[in-house]
Design an enzyme around this catalytic site. Structure first.
Site, PDB file in Angstrom:
ATOM      1  CG  ASN A   1      -0.173  -0.140   2.502  1.00  0.00           C
ATOM      2  OD1 ASN A   1       0.593   0.744   2.865  1.00  0.00           O
ATOM      3  ND2 ASN A   1      -0.345  -1.263   3.200  1.00  0.00           N
TER       4      ASN A   1
ATOM      5  CE  LYS B   1       9.136 -11.847 -14.309  1.00  0.00           C
ATOM      6  NZ  LYS B   1       9.983 -11.123 -15.230  1.00  0.00           N
TER       7      LYS B   1
ATOM      8  CG  ASP C   1      -6.736  -5.302   6.041  1.00  0.00           C
ATOM      9  OD1 ASP C   1      -6.350  -5.374   7.216  1.00  0.00           O
ATOM     10  OD2 ASP C   1      -7.239  -4.277   5.543  1.00  0.00           O
TER      11      ASP C   1
ATOM     12  CE  LYS D   1      -8.950  -3.466  13.833  1.00  0.00           C
ATOM     13  NZ  LYS D   1      -7.859  -3.540  12.861  1.00  0.00           N
TER      14      LYS D   1
ATOM     15  CG  PHE E   1      -2.555   5.463  13.437  1.00  0.00           C
ATOM     16  CD1 PHE E   1      -1.903   5.282  14.647  1.00  0.00           C
ATOM     17  CD2 PHE E   1      -2.330   6.640  12.731  1.00  0.00           C
ATOM     18  CE1 PHE E   1      -1.062   6.258  15.153  1.00  0.00           C
ATOM     19  CE2 PHE E   1      -1.484   7.624  13.222  1.00  0.00           C
ATOM     20  CZ  PHE E   1      -0.846   7.434  14.429  1.00  0.00           C
TER      21      PHE E   1
ATOM     22  CE  LYS F   1     -10.977   0.817  11.919  1.00  0.00           C
ATOM     23  NZ  LYS F   1     -10.421   1.499  10.769  1.00  0.00           N
TER      24      LYS F   1
HETATM   25  O1  C5P Z   1      -9.129  -2.374  10.623  1.00  0.00           O
HETATM   26  P1  C5P Z   1      -8.161  -1.333  10.147  1.00  0.00           P
HETATM   27  O2  C5P Z   1      -7.158  -1.875   9.173  1.00  0.00           O
HETATM   28  O3  C5P Z   1      -8.779  -0.078   9.679  1.00  0.00           O
HETATM   29  O4  C5P Z   1      -7.358  -0.939  11.482  1.00  0.00           O
HETATM   30  C1  C5P Z   1      -6.245  -0.100  11.463  1.00  0.00           C
HETATM   31  C2  C5P Z   1      -5.414  -0.328  12.703  1.00  0.00           C
HETATM   32  O5  C5P Z   1      -5.230  -1.735  12.884  1.00  0.00           O
HETATM   33  C3  C5P Z   1      -4.032   0.246  12.586  1.00  0.00           C
HETATM   34  O6  C5P Z   1      -3.609   0.648  13.876  1.00  0.00           O
HETATM   35  C4  C5P Z   1      -3.201  -0.904  12.045  1.00  0.00           C
HETATM   36  O7  C5P Z   1      -1.834  -0.787  12.415  1.00  0.00           O
HETATM   37  C5  C5P Z   1      -3.867  -2.097  12.703  1.00  0.00           C
HETATM   38  N1  C5P Z   1      -3.863  -3.337  11.918  1.00  0.00           N
HETATM   39  C6  C5P Z   1      -3.179  -4.438  12.392  1.00  0.00           C
HETATM   40  N2  C5P Z   1      -3.176  -5.603  11.678  1.00  0.00           N
HETATM   41  C7  C5P Z   1      -3.858  -5.709  10.518  1.00  0.00           C
HETATM   42  C8  C5P Z   1      -4.563  -4.603  10.026  1.00  0.00           C
HETATM   43  C9  C5P Z   1      -4.538  -3.434  10.751  1.00  0.00           C
HETATM   44  O8  C5P Z   1      -2.567  -4.346  13.430  1.00  0.00           O
HETATM   45  N3  C5P Z   1      -3.843  -6.838   9.857  1.00  0.00           N
END
Ligand code: C5P
Length: 396
Positions: free
Chosen positions: A209, A288, A278, A341, A323, A337
């Site tokens: 990303n 390759k 994600d 979380k 974040f 969130k």
């Molecule tokens: O669910 P979302 O991706 O929007 O959440 C963002 C937060 O979750 C950020 O703090 C990011 O560092 C964390 N995150 C994580 N592991 C993932 C995806 C996001 O720790 N696989």
């Protein structure tokens, strides 16, 4: 950032002495009261008038100068100083300082001061590596004086090796680490994640990303400047490792998960700024993938959610900060969130706001805890980092 701080800058006889002018000018711009003391030999390389012009203070060179207002100048200055920096520090100065010799204005003031001291050696590699110099450095360190390892490279004498004055920007960061802030995070262990993760498709391609890591690096830098013991777990970025921070490099989300969870129990605060991917391909192709054998689709699977894991497995008293990057319903989605979380705070930023998000020098964020919310105007990522720790200290 150095307002009301008195800094003594010792300059000794090294070809790098001229670089001390840049440190003086920078510290003055940071509103420090900079007092330069030069050895006799330093004056062969650069004139005291340069330092007087840049610092606005008399450049001290002679212990027995009678044309000045103070009677015992070295003691008066030594008492006032918040930080004593010697850059460049010659082998001769290091030897004298290690043995308590006080035979000129610099060494006398050095011996008379009790503030924190930072020494930046600069000399020929053979002189630096000589066991006598190394022994002197070890002795200074035993007395709590910080001797920062010099850089390596081509030296003015034509040799190549260790002994180059550290980069000026790194010297400046060391000064900030020691004098810019009250160390209100001292004794705290803080872990910060930053940057993107890369999920391999084959040995050549990956899914990633737009994260540049700037926000996370600013968070790590601010924590270090406030005295914390900081570990930064960073995905692939093109930023320099922050000075005074233990940086661990990872590539994939799984690697980030492994590195973070290996040390998460020890941490007092964890700030997850990383843009963790994600999803990842179910299988990484061993070779390759060529156009002719290209699959119609790449099968994906989810990565571990590190923040959720940390929230669910937290140690008592630990603070977890996440974040949230949204394109709509910023506060609503971020509050969700926060609960989902199990975080203590969410730093929410909206990608659609000018000056916020990926790749910018600035950010526009809202800080959200269970019962508090603070909307911040546009500011630099360093300033945002500072506000985040202010909020953590006061409100969550
Ligand atoms: O669910 P979302 O991706 O929007 O959440 C963002 C937060 O979750 C950020 O703090 C990011 O560092 C964390 N995150 C994580 N592991 C993932 C995806 C996001 O720790 N696989």
């Amino acid at each position: 950032m150095l307002k009301n701080k008195t800094i003594i800058l010792g300059v000794t006889g090294s070809i790098a002495a001229y670089k001390a002018a840049e440190i003086t000018s920078w510290a003055k711009k940071q509103h420090a009261d900079v007092n330069v003391i030069m050895t006799k030999n330093a004056q062969y390389f650069i004139n005291p008038i340069t330092f007087e012009t840049l610092s606005g203070n008399k450049c001290l060179t002679d212990t027995f100068d009678r044309n000045f207002q103070y009677n015992v100048e070295h003691v008066e200055l030594a008492k006032r100083a918040d930080l004593f920096v010697v850059a460049p520090a010659s082998a001769d100065f290091i030897a004298k300082a290690a043995n308590g010799i006080a035979d000129d204005m610099l060494t006398t003031t050095f011996l008379a001061s009790t503030c924190e001291k930072l020494i930046f050696p600069a000399m020929n590699t053979r002189m630096y590596e000589n066991p006598i110099t190394q022994d002197n450095i070890a002795k200074l360190k035993r007395f709590g004086i910080k001797v920062i390892e010099p850089g390596a490279g081509y030296l003015a004498c034509g040799d190549t090796g260790k002994g180059k004055l550290l980069l000026i920007e790194d010297i400046e960061e060391h000064i900030l680490l020691h004098a810019a802030y009250d160390h209100d995070l001292s004794g705290k262990k803080i872990l910060v994640s930053a940057g993107p993760t890369c999920e391999d498709i084959d040995p050549v391609r990956f899914i990633t990303n737009h994260s540049t890591g700037r926000m996370g690096y600013a968070v790590a830098r601010n924590a270090a400047r406030r005295g914390a013991d900081v570990t930064l777990v960073s995905g692939p970025v093109s930023l320099k490792e922050p000075v005074g921070v233990n940086t661990v490099h990872v590539t994939s989300a799984q690697e980030m998960f492994d590195e973070i969870t290996a040390v998460s129990d020890e941490q007092d605060i964890i700030v997850m700024t990383a843009a963790v991917a994600d999803m990842k391909p179910v299988n990484k192709a061993a070779e390759k993938i060529h156009k002719v054998t290209m699959p119609d689709a790449i099968k994906l699977t989810t990565n571990p959610d590190i923040l959720s894991y940390l929230g669910a497995n937290r140690r008592e008293g630990q603070k977890i900060i996440g974040f949230s990057m949204e394109t709509e319903n910023l506060v609503e989605n971020s509050r969700l969130k926060l609960r989902k979380k199990h975080c203590d705070m969410i730093v929410a930023n909206c990608l659609k706001v000018a000056g916020a998000g990926f790749g910018t020098e600035t950010n526009v964020v809202t800080l959200i805890s269970a019962d508090r919310m603070q909307e911040l105007p546009i500011m630099s990522k360093d300033e945002v980092a500072e506000k985040i720790f202010d909020f953590i200290q006061k409100d969550c």
